[in-house]
Design a protein around this motif. Structure first.
Motif, mmCIF file in Angstrom:
data_model
loop_
_atom_site.group_PDB
_atom_site.id
_atom_site.type_symbol
_atom_site.label_atom_id
_atom_site.label_comp_id
_atom_site.label_asym_id
_atom_site.label_seq_id
_atom_site.Cartn_x
_atom_site.Cartn_y
_atom_site.Cartn_z
ATOM 1 N N PRO A 34 0.318 5.030 -12.125
ATOM 2 C CA PRO A 34 0.202 6.342 -11.477
ATOM 3 C C PRO A 34 0.431 7.499 -12.463
ATOM 4 O O PRO A 34 -0.148 8.556 -12.297
ATOM 5 C CB PRO A 34 1.270 6.314 -10.396
ATOM 6 C CG PRO A 34 2.205 5.224 -10.780
ATOM 7 C CD PRO A 34 1.416 4.232 -11.560
ATOM 8 N N LEU B 277 5.153 5.529 -16.120
ATOM 9 C CA LEU B 277 4.999 4.153 -15.636
ATOM 10 C C LEU B 277 3.980 3.380 -16.466
ATOM 11 O O LEU B 277 4.086 2.164 -16.609
ATOM 12 C CB LEU B 277 4.612 4.153 -14.159
ATOM 13 C CG LEU B 277 5.821 4.195 -13.218
ATOM 14 C CD1 LEU B 277 5.375 4.405 -11.785
ATOM 15 C CD2 LEU B 277 6.645 2.917 -13.329
ATOM 16 N N TRP C 233 -4.991 3.847 -8.801
ATOM 17 C CA TRP C 233 -4.248 4.434 -9.924
ATOM 18 C C TRP C 233 -5.196 4.616 -11.103
ATOM 19 O O TRP C 233 -6.060 3.760 -11.336
ATOM 20 C CB TRP C 233 -3.120 3.506 -10.349
ATOM 21 C CG TRP C 233 -1.970 3.454 -9.407
ATOM 22 C CD1 TRP C 233 -1.748 4.273 -8.339
ATOM 23 C CD2 TRP C 233 -0.879 2.534 -9.453
ATOM 24 N NE1 TRP C 233 -0.571 3.914 -7.714
ATOM 25 C CE2 TRP C 233 -0.023 2.853 -8.377
ATOM 26 C CE3 TRP C 233 -0.530 1.481 -10.285
ATOM 27 C CZ2 TRP C 233 1.157 2.147 -8.133
ATOM 28 C CZ3 TRP C 233 0.631 0.780 -10.049
ATOM 29 C CH2 TRP C 233 1.476 1.113 -8.970
ATOM 30 N N LEU D 286 3.897 6.162 -5.229
ATOM 31 C CA LEU D 286 3.992 6.440 -6.663
ATOM 32 C C LEU D 286 2.926 7.435 -7.102
ATOM 33 O O LEU D 286 3.170 8.300 -7.935
ATOM 34 C CB LEU D 286 3.856 5.135 -7.465
ATOM 35 C CG LEU D 286 5.077 4.216 -7.430
ATOM 36 C CD1 LEU D 286 4.795 2.941 -8.210
ATOM 37 C CD2 LEU D 286 6.303 4.904 -8.014
ATOM 38 N N ALA E 248 0.825 -1.217 0.000
ATOM 39 C CA ALA E 248 0.000 0.000 0.000
ATOM 40 C C ALA E 248 0.857 1.264 0.000
ATOM 41 O O ALA E 248 0.617 2.189 -0.770
ATOM 42 C CB ALA E 248 -0.943 -0.006 1.194
ATOM 43 N N SER F 200 -5.987 3.660 0.402
ATOM 44 C CA SER F 200 -5.331 3.948 -0.865
ATOM 45 C C SER F 200 -6.341 4.413 -1.894
ATOM 46 O O SER F 200 -7.491 3.980 -1.887
ATOM 47 C CB SER F 200 -4.680 2.679 -1.417
ATOM 48 O OG SER F 200 -3.711 2.219 -0.531
ATOM 49 N N ARG G 84 2.239 1.872 -3.523
ATOM 50 C CA ARG G 84 1.236 2.375 -4.481
ATOM 51 C C ARG G 84 0.926 3.845 -4.180
ATOM 52 O O ARG G 84 0.863 4.670 -5.090
ATOM 53 C CB ARG G 84 -0.052 1.539 -4.397
ATOM 54 C CG ARG G 84 0.103 0.104 -4.871
ATOM 55 C CD ARG G 84 -1.252 -0.591 -5.021
ATOM 56 N NE ARG G 84 -2.018 -0.624 -3.776
ATOM 57 C CZ ARG G 84 -1.889 -1.556 -2.828
ATOM 58 N NH1 ARG G 84 -1.005 -2.541 -2.989
ATOM 59 N NH2 ARG G 84 -2.625 -1.528 -1.745
ATOM 60 N N ASP G 85 0.753 4.145 -2.893
ATOM 61 C CA ASP G 85 0.447 5.526 -2.519
ATOM 62 C C ASP G 85 1.614 6.454 -2.854
ATOM 63 O O ASP G 85 1.414 7.577 -3.319
ATOM 64 C CB ASP G 85 0.153 5.617 -1.009
ATOM 65 C CG ASP G 85 -1.162 4.935 -0.661
ATOM 66 O OD1 ASP G 85 -1.938 4.657 -1.599
ATOM 67 O OD2 ASP G 85 -1.395 4.667 0.532
#
Lengths: 332, 94
Positions: B29, B33, B5, A313, A307, B2, A310-311
């Motif tokens: 993101p 990427l 994306w 990025l 997590a 979260s 992901r956050d």
């Protein structure tokens, strides 16, 4: 494989269909593909989300029993091959989640349902891979059964699902052949290696047969799914094809299918064989298989441990965008 | 909690001289990427020489319900096809 016991919506008779539903069914009957933004019955949409979601979950959970052997593959070449296969499975999951997302559900929503147990994945991945021969058996039998199911799904009525299946089938053939290649090496090796190959076949045979789902007579969800062409063949048809295809391959290896009732039936031009133990199947589906807790635990841990990454990025992407916007303003 | 994306659509040029074609989508993101992920997922077997990615939300699409008004007008204009015109054989290939 991969989608067993997908609950379908109630089947309506032709007379009960609204004009819009009738027109939809006519399109399917003509073999037209249904595309994302087009009108579809709510039941069609829901059943597809369940089926494609379960299929996607199976792809990514399916990485776990094999990933387990990447660090222990017997040679560097075998390791590279297995790594490539496990990477492919991640891609297959990705194609399928994307197909499901065109139906108005997000990937994170689907993953949340996998992680809380309200969506399932194929029963087969709840069995352990105990030794290297199991990796051969998984490729040969599990991917073999998956191909049997996925080839027919290339003709499924929902466009994005069908296109995902076409891509997946192209890659899946590599998976089955690499598995059979391992089995050949083992079966032609030392007596101990051959015994390992036989043991792997003994353990994976019935779980592989279960991958097609319960017998047609007990499969309550098939009729509507077949009318909608979400499913093309019945569970028993696919299982029969799988057995007919696999028996000669086992014979070539000099291995014995663990079924005393296995016998060629000239009349039906196929093998008679024993049904798997369906009570075991329902136990595994209910969460009581040998590895259910381990598999789901590994999934949830990977998701939670990732997590922050992901956050991070996403935060980086947002900052970079803000910097670019500021630079544009300054330049003007 | 979260946040997810964004979704990107991926277009690949299969060979030099061909158009980019839509091959699928993925989450990433940012654009950089998204291209890396597209390389890893969609060109694992020499499928491409160039990649485009575009955020799915930035794609404008015709609506399926407009299919008739949009595309039917061309049905009656058969003279737009070369086969509409008959050229005598003596003239040769045209």
């Amino acid at each position: 494989m991969y989608a067993q016991l997908v609950k379908s919506e109630g089947m309506k008779s032709a007379a009960e269909l609204s004009p819009q539903e009738r027109a939809f069914q006519d399109r399917i009957d003509r073999g037209e593909k249904i595309e994302p933004k087009e009108w579809m019955p709510e039941g069609y949409r829901k059943t597809l989300i369940r089926q494609i979601g379960q299929h996607a979950h199976s792809e990514i959970v399916g990485q776990l029993p094999e990933g387990n052997w990447i660090t222990r593959a017997p040679t560097l070449e075998r390791k590279a091959i297995l790594l490539a296969k496990v990477q492919d499975e991640a891609g297959h999951g990705l194609y399928l989640y994307c197909a499901a997302e065109t139906l108005g559900v997000s990937r994170d929503q689907l993953l949340a349902k996998l992680h809380d147990g309200s969506m399932k994945y194929s029963s087969i991945f709840n069995y352990p891979t105990l030794n290297w021969a199991d990796i051969g058996a998984v490729g040969w039998l599990v991917d073999g059964a998956a191909i049997m199911n996925q080839v027919q799904l290339q003709k499924t009525s929902y466009g994005p699902y069908s296109r995902a299946m076409i891509r997946i089938c192209k890659e899946e053939s590599f998976h089955q052949r690499q598995g059979y290649d391992i089995m050949m090496k083992m079966a032609q090796g030392t007596a101990e290696q051959k015994a390992m190959a036989q043991d792997a076949l003994d353990r994976f045979w019935y779980p592989a047969l279960m991958m097609f789902g319960p017998s047609d007579k007990d499969s309550v969800h098939s009729t509507q799914s077949m009318a909608w062409k979400i499913k093309i063949n019945t569970n028993d048809e696919l299982r029969q094809k799988f057995v007919d295809q696999t028996v000669p391959q086992a014979e070539y290896l000099g291995l014995k299918i663990p079924d005393p009732n296995l016998k060629w039936n000239e009349e039906k031009k196929g093998y008679d064989f024993s049904e798997p133990d369906w009570s075991e199947f329902f136990e595994v589906i209910a969460g009581n298989g040998p590895c259910n807790k381990e598999r789901l635990g590994a999934r949830v841990k990977a998701w939670e441990d990732g997590a922050w990454f992901r956050d991070g990025l996403l935060a980086h992407a947002e900052k970079a965008q803000a910097r670019r916007a500021a630079a544009r303003v300054a330049a003007e | 909690m979260s946040s997810e994306w964004p979704l990107w659509e991926v277009f690949i040029r299969g060979q030099h001289g061909l158009n980019h074609r839509h091959v699928g989508s993925l989450h990433a993101p940012d654009a950089e990427l998204a291209i890396k992920n597209a390389r890893d997922v969609y060109t694992r077997r020499n499928e491409g020489v160039s990649i485009w990615v575009v955020k799915s939300v930035d794609i404008a699409a015709s609506s399926p319900s407009d299919k008739g008004p949009l595309f039917e007008p061309s049905n009656s204009k058969v003279y737009r096809h070369p086969t509409f015109f008959e050229i005598p054989e003596e003239v040769g290939h045209m």
